[in-house]
Design an enzyme around this catalytic site. Sequence first.
Site, short mmCIF file in Angstrom:
data_model
loop_
_atom_site.label_atom_id
_atom_site.label_comp_id
_atom_site.label_asym_id
_atom_site.label_seq_id
_atom_site.Cartn_x
_atom_site.Cartn_y
_atom_site.Cartn_z
N HIS A 1 10.07 -30.95 4.06
CA HIS A 1 10.03 -29.81 3.15
C HIS A 1 11.41 -30.16 2.01
O HIS A 1 12.18 -31.51 2.76
CB HIS A 1 10.83 -28.69 4.17
CG HIS A 1 10.21 -27.27 3.32
ND1 HIS A 1 11.34 -26.55 1.69
CD2 HIS A 1 9.38 -26.49 3.64
CE1 HIS A 1 10.04 -25.88 1.09
NE2 HIS A 1 9.56 -25.60 1.84
N HIS B 1 0.74 -29.20 0.47
CA HIS B 1 1.15 -27.48 0.30
C HIS B 1 0.31 -26.95 0.98
O HIS B 1 0.65 -27.59 2.05
CB HIS B 1 1.32 -27.55 -1.40
CG HIS B 1 1.72 -26.30 -1.78
ND1 HIS B 1 3.37 -25.88 -0.87
CD2 HIS B 1 1.75 -25.26 -2.93
CE1 HIS B 1 2.98 -24.74 -1.71
NE2 HIS B 1 2.42 -24.67 -2.33
N ARG C 1 0.15 -15.22 -0.22
CA ARG C 1 1.24 -15.62 -0.92
C ARG C 1 0.85 -14.92 -2.22
O ARG C 1 1.73 -15.04 -2.74
CB ARG C 1 0.65 -17.33 -1.11
CG ARG C 1 1.59 -17.76 -1.76
CD ARG C 1 3.18 -17.40 -1.33
NE ARG C 1 3.82 -18.10 -0.15
CZ ARG C 1 4.46 -19.35 -0.48
NH1 ARG C 1 4.83 -19.80 -1.38
NH2 ARG C 1 4.72 -19.52 1.03
N ASP D 1 4.28 -24.87 8.47
CA ASP D 1 2.04 -25.41 8.64
C ASP D 1 2.22 -25.81 10.18
O ASP D 1 0.86 -26.03 10.36
CB ASP D 1 1.92 -26.26 7.05
CG ASP D 1 1.76 -25.04 6.55
OD1 ASP D 1 1.48 -24.29 6.37
OD2 ASP D 1 1.94 -26.05 5.09
N VAL E 1 2.06 -40.13 6.74
CA VAL E 1 3.31 -39.04 6.00
C VAL E 1 2.63 -38.24 7.23
O VAL E 1 1.56 -38.26 7.22
CB VAL E 1 2.63 -38.18 5.17
CG1 VAL E 1 3.05 -37.43 4.84
CG2 VAL E 1 3.46 -39.27 3.96
N VAL E 2 3.34 -37.70 8.48
CA VAL E 2 2.56 -37.20 9.51
C VAL E 2 2.45 -35.21 8.66
O VAL E 2 4.24 -34.72 8.82
CB VAL E 2 3.61 -36.61 10.63
CG1 VAL E 2 3.22 -35.78 11.27
CG2 VAL E 2 4.00 -38.64 11.10
N MET E 3 2.16 -34.67 8.60
CA MET E 3 1.56 -33.34 8.20
C MET E 3 2.24 -32.03 8.98
O MET E 3 2.06 -32.55 9.76
CB MET E 3 0.15 -33.06 8.01
CG MET E 3 -0.28 -33.78 7.11
SD MET E 3 0.17 -33.89 5.25
CE MET E 3 -0.76 -35.07 4.83
C1 SDX Z 1 4.54 -25.80 1.58
O1 SDX Z 1 7.82 -25.99 -0.85
C2 SDX Z 1 7.72 -24.44 -0.77
O2 SDX Z 1 8.28 -23.57 -0.40
C3 SDX Z 1 6.57 -25.06 1.07
C4 SDX Z 1 6.13 -24.44 1.17
C5 SDX Z 1 6.67 -22.35 0.59
O3 SDX Z 1 6.27 -21.55 1.80
O4 SDX Z 1 5.80 -22.57 -0.46
O5 SDX Z 1 7.73 -24.01 2.36
C6 SDX Z 1 5.32 -24.20 2.35
O6 SDX Z 1 3.96 -26.74 1.11
C7 SDX Z 1 5.04 -26.58 3.56
C8 SDX Z 1 5.15 -28.29 3.33
C9 SDX Z 1 3.76 -28.94 3.69
N1 SDX Z 1 3.74 -30.33 3.65
C10 SDX Z 1 3.24 -31.28 4.70
O7 SDX Z 1 3.49 -30.81 5.64
C11 SDX Z 1 2.73 -32.73 4.25
C12 SDX Z 1 3.73 -33.21 4.78
N2 SDX Z 1 5.14 -33.71 4.06
C13 SDX Z 1 5.79 -34.28 3.32
O8 SDX Z 1 4.87 -35.33 2.37
C14 SDX Z 1 6.74 -33.85 2.49
O9 SDX Z 1 8.06 -33.75 2.94
C15 SDX Z 1 6.91 -32.91 1.29
C16 SDX Z 1 5.72 -33.00 0.49
C17 SDX Z 1 6.67 -31.17 2.31
C18 SDX Z 1 8.14 -32.30 0.77
O10 SDX Z 1 8.59 -34.01 -0.28
P1 SDX Z 1 9.63 -34.10 -0.84
O11 SDX Z 1 10.86 -33.42 -0.99
O12 SDX Z 1 8.91 -34.77 -2.24
O13 SDX Z 1 10.51 -36.01 0.01
P2 SDX Z 1 9.82 -36.85 -0.26
O14 SDX Z 1 8.06 -37.01 0.13
O15 SDX Z 1 9.76 -37.80 -0.84
O16 SDX Z 1 10.24 -37.48 1.40
C19 SDX Z 1 11.80 -38.40 1.45
C20 SDX Z 1 11.87 -39.17 2.45
C21 SDX Z 1 10.74 -39.75 2.20
O17 SDX Z 1 11.13 -41.42 3.34
P3 SDX Z 1 11.98 -42.69 2.34
O18 SDX Z 1 11.15 -42.78 1.40
O19 SDX Z 1 13.20 -42.05 2.19
O20 SDX Z 1 12.47 -42.90 3.03
O21 SDX Z 1 11.23 -38.35 3.82
C22 SDX Z 1 10.35 -38.85 4.60
C23 SDX Z 1 9.18 -39.55 3.63
O22 SDX Z 1 8.72 -40.42 3.26
N3 SDX Z 1 8.78 -38.29 4.65
C24 SDX Z 1 7.99 -38.04 5.70
C25 SDX Z 1 7.72 -37.05 6.07
N4 SDX Z 1 8.32 -36.25 5.22
C26 SDX Z 1 9.19 -36.66 4.44
N5 SDX Z 1 7.40 -39.07 6.77
C27 SDX Z 1 6.93 -39.32 6.91
N6 SDX Z 1 6.23 -37.31 7.42
C28 SDX Z 1 6.85 -36.90 6.34
N7 SDX Z 1 6.20 -35.27 6.89
#
Ligand code: SDX
Length: 374
Positions: free
Chosen positions: A260, A221, A336, A311, A254-256
């Site tokens: 979303h 998050h 926030r 982010d 996972v690439v930060m």
């Molecule tokens: C915020 O919800 C909000 O509104 C949040 C926010 C706000 O304003 O409040 O917008 C702020 O929290 C932004 C998000 C910040 N987090 C990150 O940047 C962390 C990296 N991102 C992820 O881990 C991921 O994308 C999430 C947690 C943000 C979303 O995850 P989901 O919806 O649970 O999806 P998932 O992790 O199950 O991913 C689906 C697929 C997977 O691949 P498969 O298993 O289907 O093959 O997409 C891939 C994931 O591995 N994937 C990524 C990735 N994000 C998704 N692969 C590599 N790097 C990534 N960042």
Amino acid sequence: MSEDIKKGLMGVTVDETSISKVMPEINSLTYRGYAAQDLCANCKFEEVAYLILNGELPNKKQLKEFEKQEKKERTISKALVEAIKKIPKKAHPMDVARTAVSIMGLEDKETRDNSPKANMRKVMRIFAKTPVALAAFYRTRKGKKIILPKKKLSFSENFFHMCFGKVPNKDIVKAFDVSLILYAEHSFNVSTFTARTITSSLSDIHGAITGAIASLKGPLHGGANEEVMHMMNKIKKPENAFKWINKALDNKNVVMGFGHRVYKSGDSRVPTMREYFGKVAKIKKDKKFEKIYDIVERVMIERKNIHPNVDYPTGPTYHLMGFDTDFFTPIFVISRITGWSAHIIEQHAANKLIRPLASYNGNKYRKVNKLNKR
Ligand code: SDX
């Protein structure tokens, strides 16, 4: 796993809200019906904070009164200052934010009053005091003297002043203000849902915001903005970026700052923040971070079709502004607080205890053996 289970509440609509919505017809996040980028172009953060909390943009008189209230509350108690001075210097500032709001809850005379009027008064106090507490820790952990807030400064200017002892040029302040506007609210994200869940037991606003801060800290998050900077520091220079990101993807890391839960073809806040990141990089005469940014983004889209979230550009922008990396998520907090507070008030207004079900997959019924027979 049973078909009925919606792990992570993915795709589940749990309540109504009138605070914000991603509107597909304009491809934008909207607060109370206004597009976030329109607000960035035409308002300062205080106006948007007022909008989120009150439902309408303020007129001049309303804004003046709101700013007066906020400025009046820019003080923290001696007890909180003393507590901050005693906190281990290595503590994460998100934990300091959480503890500071918790202490404010101990000190607030209206903590238990959940009426809309008392809640709004408490919001103003939490909104105004949290940046003061965070800036105090920013200074004390470096062995520096705490800088008192100044009433003549805007919310953003004052935060720079309290951290660094000076206010940067107006373009940097505007970029910071824009980041606060973009961070202010995003519907039922995990920290907001945490705040609403805590509120649903009719608990109080200090408790709900304390819980929300703990939730925002996580790297999936809000904590992602810090992780983005750690990644960029590991990459070191643009020449390494292509190889680094490809290796990360080969290793299934996972690439930060990417991906979303709601946006699947790009976070609508990113283009605006990317523009202001560019402006700050130009003022700071830095090309390195923009180059790394662009290469990593290109590979993520080409190889995975995964786009950056907000982010990703805020991380390097805050770095170039001079903030310590572990202060990036606390900056998210000071913005926030507005969105969380609006949701807490909305939850109180039409409350239903949040209590989902779970599908049990543990042991079948069994009898307890006496201690000497186990
Ligand atoms: C915020 O919800 C909000 O509104 C949040 C926010 C706000 O304003 O409040 O917008 C702020 O929290 C932004 C998000 C910040 N987090 C990150 O940047 C962390 C990296 N991102 C992820 O881990 C991921 O994308 C999430 C947690 C943000 C979303 O995850 P989901 O919806 O649970 O999806 P998932 O992790 O199950 O991913 C689906 C697929 C997977 O691949 P498969 O298993 O289907 O093959 O997409 C891939 C994931 O591995 N994937 C990524 C990735 N994000 C998704 N692969 C590599 N790097 C990534 N960042």
